[in-house]
Write an enzyme that holds these catalytic residues in place. Structure first.
Site, mmCIF file in Angstrom:
data_model
loop_
_atom_site.group_PDB
_atom_site.id
_atom_site.type_symbol
_atom_site.label_atom_id
_atom_site.label_comp_id
_atom_site.label_asym_id
_atom_site.label_seq_id
_atom_site.Cartn_x
_atom_site.Cartn_y
_atom_site.Cartn_z
ATOM 1 N N ASP A 103 91.351 40.255 76.109
ATOM 2 C CA ASP A 103 92.172 41.455 76.019
ATOM 3 C C ASP A 103 91.780 42.193 74.745
ATOM 4 O O ASP A 103 90.937 41.723 73.971
ATOM 5 C CB ASP A 103 93.670 41.119 76.044
ATOM 6 C CG ASP A 103 94.099 40.256 74.863
ATOM 7 O OD1 ASP A 103 93.251 39.966 73.983
ATOM 8 O OD2 ASP A 103 95.277 39.871 74.801
ATOM 9 N N ASP B 66 93.471 44.311 71.403
ATOM 10 C CA ASP B 66 94.676 44.623 70.637
ATOM 11 C C ASP B 66 94.426 45.819 69.733
ATOM 12 O O ASP B 66 93.377 45.911 69.083
ATOM 13 C CB ASP B 66 95.095 43.434 69.772
ATOM 14 C CG ASP B 66 95.375 42.183 70.590
ATOM 15 O OD1 ASP B 66 95.859 42.320 71.727
ATOM 16 O OD2 ASP B 66 95.100 41.074 70.101
ATOM 17 N N ASP C 52 96.932 45.508 74.357
ATOM 18 C CA ASP C 52 98.198 45.438 73.618
ATOM 19 C C ASP C 52 98.208 46.550 72.572
ATOM 20 O O ASP C 52 97.273 46.663 71.770
ATOM 21 C CB ASP C 52 98.369 44.088 72.911
ATOM 22 C CG ASP C 52 98.598 42.944 73.885
ATOM 23 O OD1 ASP C 52 98.998 43.210 75.035
ATOM 24 O OD2 ASP C 52 98.368 41.782 73.507
#
Length: 505
Positions: free
Chosen positions: A342, A344, A429
């Site tokens: 992912d 961030d 995120d």
């Protein structure tokens, strides 16, 4: 005198001047004039050094503010013999043999006794810390390494060069298994061992090479020994073949699924993600539905090129609403990794507080917004794994593949042909932080997770401070310590600054 080298620069001339110009506050009576102490600031910090100097003077010791000809004892904290020698060379000192080089434990013992104590072997910084020649046949590497390796990863530099991957991979499997079993103590035991071995500058091939190292418990040593002798660990192999571990491994790879949900599904008789998808009776959260819908994309690796492409999208979109906003990619990609699962981002605005509504402007394919719960003047959390209170968004972003040149995915599947997607779903995120808390948030969200744990543990145990992603609080002085950068936070803690790419613990 040949003790001092001839100055060759302005900085060296300044050092030379300080060496011959001792400055001694005389507000206290000197009871022990034969002992002239200098306390090194390196790895200690200004505040702590000033406190110790004042304490020594109150006890009747002569404590110099600057290194001078009259100094007899040099006291250091968390510095090896070699590190002290290197520092002295930087101060233009040619002959260090006239000094007693001592650990802070000697100074502490003197303060407790109220008088000078003998500089026993246990207090001395010894020459044995010097590194042996690397071509020595019977290399005694542990004696060198063990004196320099801290139990805290924030006092080590851990790059992506892992010379002990066969061991650290095994430890991470064991840690993950204990995490699935919610056995925090055993999980951390293996994570700390993995973190330490990642920092070693050599491959472990014999048990004697880990002798004296911290974080090497019995379970850890047993696995290392078996891998050295057999090439693999029977315990790790048993875990990898365990039905529960394999099921939890799959379940927790779904966005929005944790250990509790995995336990529930396992008890229902489910064992694979395919079985979860097929069970129409399950009540799934919005996040879990999105996680299953885009599962294949989300479990595939995110490349550096994809991260850069997403970064451009996020920055351009944020700056549409907040032109002065600062958008920083954090996590593994800030630590120099080329792949991740992912991405961030930390978002802050140096101007007036106009960022509260940013996540509500509309940016993403899917998002779950968590509102800020931060309370001003609230003390930092004492828990090393505590979640922060920033407004944040756990999201899935739609990335069109033509943006990316070196994606590891099969681009033939994403070229926009009839019936075939030309985009990829990527986990993102977004974290909104007040500008004054940005350095603390950046430090926390950069990671690694183990580095952050150890940094907070070090602050609590060694400095009597509380650190989290919002602030640093000095429990002794009962004040919050302000910082304008990560470097200042390390300085408050008395630590050498560790670059982001050296935090891969």
């Amino acid at each position: 005198m040949d003790r001092f080298k001839a100055p060759a620069s302005v900085s060296q001339r300044k050092r030379q001047k300080s060496l011959h110009s001792p400055k001694l506050p005389c507000s206290y009576e000197i009871k022990f004039s034969n002992f002239v102490i200098f306390i090194m600031q390196r790895k200690m910090g200004v505040t702590r050094r000033m406190f110790l100097m004042e304490l020594g003077r109150r006890k009747g010791f002569r404590v110099e503010s600057e290194l001078s000809d009259s100094v007899t004892h040099i006291v250091a904290e968390n510095n090896s013999y070699l590190e002290v020698l290197d520092w002295l060379k930087g101060q233009a000192v040619g002959d260090s043999s006239r000094f007693e080089l001592l650990d802070i434990s000697w100074f502490t013992a003197c303060m407790e006794a109220g008088r000078p104590v003998d500089s026993e072997m246990k207090h001395r910084l010894m020459e044995q810390c010097q590194s042996p020649p690397l071509n020595t046949p019977d290399l005694e590497m542990p004696a060198f390494i063990a004196t320099k390796v801290s139990e805290y990863s924030c006092q080590r530099k851990t790059t992506l060069n892992n010379y002990n991957k066969k061991f650290t991979d095994a430890f991470e499997v064991m840690a993950e298994n204990y995490e699935f079993k919610e056995s925090e103590i055993l999980c951390l035991e293996f994570l700390r061992a993995a973190s330490l071995l990642k920092s070693l500058p050599f491959s472990v091939t014999r048990m004697k090479e880990i002798q004296g190292l911290p974080c090497m418990g019995d379970q850890v040593r047993d696995i290392i020994e078996e891998i050295i002798e057999e090439g693999e660990s029977s315990r790790v192999k048993e875990v990898l073949n365990d039905e529960r571990y394999k099921a939890f491994k799959q379940f927790t790879s779904v966005f929005g699924v944790g250990v509790k949900t995995s336990e529930k599904w396992y008890r229902m008789g489910l064992r694979t993600v395919e079985e979860v998808k097929a069970d129409k009776t399950l009540k799934l959260s919005k996040m879990q539905k999105a996680g299953l819908l885009y599962y294949e994309d989300l479990v595939s690796s995110v490349s550096k090129a994809e991260a850069d492409a997403v970064s451009l999208i996020v920055k351009n979109t944020v700056c549409t609403f907040l032109p002065d906003a600062l958008v920083t990619i954090t996590g593994g990609f800030r630590r120099g990794k080329n792949i991740g699962h992912d991405i961030d981002f930390l978002i802050t605005n140096p101007g007036p507080r106009e960022d509260d509504e940013l996540l509500h402007k509309g940016l993403l394919l899917y998002c779950d917004i968590i509102e800020s719960t931060f309370v001003k003047e609230q003390l930092p959390s004492r828990k090393v794994d505590a979640m922060d209170h920033f407004q944040k968004c756990f999201a899935i972003l739609k990335l069109h593949q033509p943006r990316v040149d070196d994606s590891p995915c099969d681009t033939s599947e994403r070229l926009g042909m009839a019936g075939v997607r030309d985009w990829k779903a990527i986990r993102v995120d977004l974290v909104i932080t007040p500008f004054e808390q940005y350095p603390y948030a950046l430090l926390g969200w950069t990671g690694s997770r183990q580095f952050g744990r150890d940094l907070r543990r070090y602050a609590a145990h060694e400095r009597k401070m509380i650190l989290d992603n919002h602030a640093l609080y000095d429990r002794t002085k009962r004040i919050f310590l302000k910082a304008g950068s990560e470097e200042e936070i390390f300085a408050h803690l008395g630590l050498d600054y560790v670059e982001p790419w050296e935090r891969n613990a």
